[in-house]
Design a protein around this motif. Structure first.
Motif, PDB file in Angstrom:
ATOM      1  N   THR A 144      51.752   4.342  52.024  1.00  0.00           N
ATOM      2  CA  THR A 144      50.815   5.406  52.341  1.00  0.00           C
ATOM      3  C   THR A 144      51.124   6.894  52.601  1.00  0.00           C
ATOM      4  O   THR A 144      50.717   7.737  51.923  1.00  0.00           O
ATOM      5  CB  THR A 144      49.888   4.941  53.510  1.00  0.00           C
ATOM      6  N   VAL A 145      52.230   7.093  53.322  1.00  0.00           N
ATOM      7  CA  VAL A 145      53.012   8.338  53.534  1.00  0.00           C
ATOM      8  C   VAL A 145      53.669   8.757  52.250  1.00  0.00           C
ATOM      9  O   VAL A 145      53.239  10.014  51.931  1.00  0.00           O
ATOM     10  CB  VAL A 145      54.122   8.242  54.327  1.00  0.00           C
ATOM     11  N   ASP A 146      54.063   7.990  51.529  1.00  0.00           N
ATOM     12  CA  ASP A 146      54.585   8.484  50.132  1.00  0.00           C
ATOM     13  C   ASP A 146      53.729   8.820  49.001  1.00  0.00           C
ATOM     14  O   ASP A 146      53.925  10.007  48.396  1.00  0.00           O
ATOM     15  CB  ASP A 146      55.464   7.213  49.517  1.00  0.00           C
ATOM     16  N   LEU A 147      52.525   8.145  49.212  1.00  0.00           N
ATOM     17  CA  LEU A 147      51.350   8.362  48.379  1.00  0.00           C
ATOM     18  C   LEU A 147      50.858   9.775  48.726  1.00  0.00           C
ATOM     19  O   LEU A 147      50.638  10.668  47.793  1.00  0.00           O
ATOM     20  CB  LEU A 147      50.231   7.381  48.554  1.00  0.00           C
ATOM     21  N   LEU A 148      50.772  10.101  50.082  1.00  0.00           N
ATOM     22  CA  LEU A 148      50.184  11.190  50.458  1.00  0.00           C
ATOM     23  C   LEU A 148      51.216  12.376  50.024  1.00  0.00           C
ATOM     24  O   LEU A 148      50.871  13.592  49.758  1.00  0.00           O
ATOM     25  CB  LEU A 148      50.145  11.243  51.905  1.00  0.00           C
ATOM     26  N   ASP A 207      43.113   2.905  60.831  1.00  0.00           N
ATOM     27  CA  ASP A 207      42.788   2.084  62.079  1.00  0.00           C
ATOM     28  C   ASP A 207      43.153   0.645  61.715  1.00  0.00           C
ATOM     29  O   ASP A 207      43.474  -0.172  62.830  1.00  0.00           O
ATOM     30  CB  ASP A 207      41.153   2.120  62.207  1.00  0.00           C
ATOM     31  N   PRO A 208      42.921  -0.108  60.621  1.00  0.00           N
ATOM     32  CA  PRO A 208      43.279  -1.359  60.318  1.00  0.00           C
ATOM     33  C   PRO A 208      44.769  -1.824  60.545  1.00  0.00           C
ATOM     34  O   PRO A 208      45.272  -2.777  61.015  1.00  0.00           O
ATOM     35  CB  PRO A 208      42.939  -1.686  58.992  1.00  0.00           C
ATOM     36  N   LEU A 209      45.762  -0.710  60.093  1.00  0.00           N
ATOM     37  CA  LEU A 209      46.964  -0.926  60.349  1.00  0.00           C
ATOM     38  C   LEU A 209      47.476  -0.883  61.684  1.00  0.00           C
ATOM     39  O   LEU A 209      48.391  -1.391  62.507  1.00  0.00           O
ATOM     40  CB  LEU A 209      47.778   0.150  59.478  1.00  0.00           C
ATOM     41  N   GLN A 233      55.388  -6.093  57.269  1.00  0.00           N
ATOM     42  CA  GLN A 233      54.249  -5.551  56.374  1.00  0.00           C
ATOM     43  C   GLN A 233      53.368  -4.463  56.608  1.00  0.00           C
ATOM     44  O   GLN A 233      53.093  -3.474  55.910  1.00  0.00           O
ATOM     45  CB  GLN A 233      53.431  -6.770  55.810  1.00  0.00           C
ATOM     46  N   ALA A 234      53.009  -4.192  57.698  1.00  0.00           N
ATOM     47  CA  ALA A 234      52.134  -3.309  58.167  1.00  0.00           C
ATOM     48  C   ALA A 234      53.044  -1.861  58.174  1.00  0.00           C
ATOM     49  O   ALA A 234      52.731  -0.709  57.632  1.00  0.00           O
ATOM     50  CB  ALA A 234      51.744  -3.406  59.703  1.00  0.00           C
ATOM     51  N   ARG A 235      54.390  -1.907  58.504  1.00  0.00           N
ATOM     52  CA  ARG A 235      55.339  -0.824  58.405  1.00  0.00           C
ATOM     53  C   ARG A 235      55.540  -0.409  56.995  1.00  0.00           C
ATOM     54  O   ARG A 235      55.442   0.864  56.603  1.00  0.00           O
ATOM     55  CB  ARG A 235      56.607  -1.063  58.984  1.00  0.00           C
ATOM     56  N   GLU A 236      55.399  -1.225  55.877  1.00  0.00           N
ATOM     57  CA  GLU A 236      55.607  -1.226  54.602  1.00  0.00           C
ATOM     58  C   GLU A 236      54.333  -0.411  54.074  1.00  0.00           C
ATOM     59  O   GLU A 236      54.700   0.671  53.375  1.00  0.00           O
ATOM     60  CB  GLU A 236      56.093  -2.549  53.820  1.00  0.00           C
ATOM     61  N   LEU A 237      53.350  -0.665  54.589  1.00  0.00           N
ATOM     62  CA  LEU A 237      51.987  -0.100  54.082  1.00  0.00           C
ATOM     63  C   LEU A 237      51.886   1.362  54.512  1.00  0.00           C
ATOM     64  O   LEU A 237      51.584   1.945  53.822  1.00  0.00           O
ATOM     65  CB  LEU A 237      50.839  -0.948  54.401  1.00  0.00           C
TER      66      LEU A 237
END
Length: 139
Positions: A132-136, A3-5, A124-128
């Motif tokens: 996140t996708v990479d971490l998942l 939601d914040p992103l 920056q939002a796209r990078e985050l």
């Protein structure tokens, strides 16, 4: 997407859209700064102005910016004495737009900086999101 992103992207996108419109209006003002009326004694182009307003985005619950109005500056037109000009009135004066190059350049600079700031938020939002996708994927 968290939601914040999503909220950050929504706010930045609305800012990009608003500043893009503002830059277009400034460009129109600059392009018409020396134009005159098509008929003798007529009024030339009038400087356009942009007004912003906030709007609640119900899907994210955040305030976004939008163009409230594109208006016309009602300040005095510039008159110059030139009786030989085709747009001169019966007194020999030609009316020119109420566009100040200094004001327009300042507006353009401010709109450009705001546009760049919003673009940076999107990057920056796209990078985050990508992180996140990479971490998942790796968990």
């Amino acid at each position: 997407m968290s939601d914040p992103l999503q909220a950050a992207l929504k706010v930045a996108a609305s800012g990009l859209n608003a500043q893009s419109t503002r830059l277009r209006i400034v460009s129109e003002n600059l392009a018409n700064a020396q134009s005159t009326a098509k008929t003798a004694g007529g009024d030339p182009y009038r400087r356009k102005t942009v007004s912003f307003a906030t709007e609640l985005d119900r899907s994210t619950g955040v305030e976004t910016v939008r163009i409230a109005e594109v208006g016309k500056d009602t300040s005095e037109l510039v008159e110059e004495y030139d009786p030989s000009h085709p747009a001169a009135d019966s007194r020999g004066y030609v009316k020119y737009p109420n566009v100040s190059m200094v004001v327009e350049m300042a507006d353009m600079r401010e709109a450009n900086r705001s546009y760049e700031a919003n673009l940076q938020v999107v990057k920056q939002a796209r990078e985050l999101i990508a992180m996140t996708v990479d971490l998942l994927r790796n968990s």
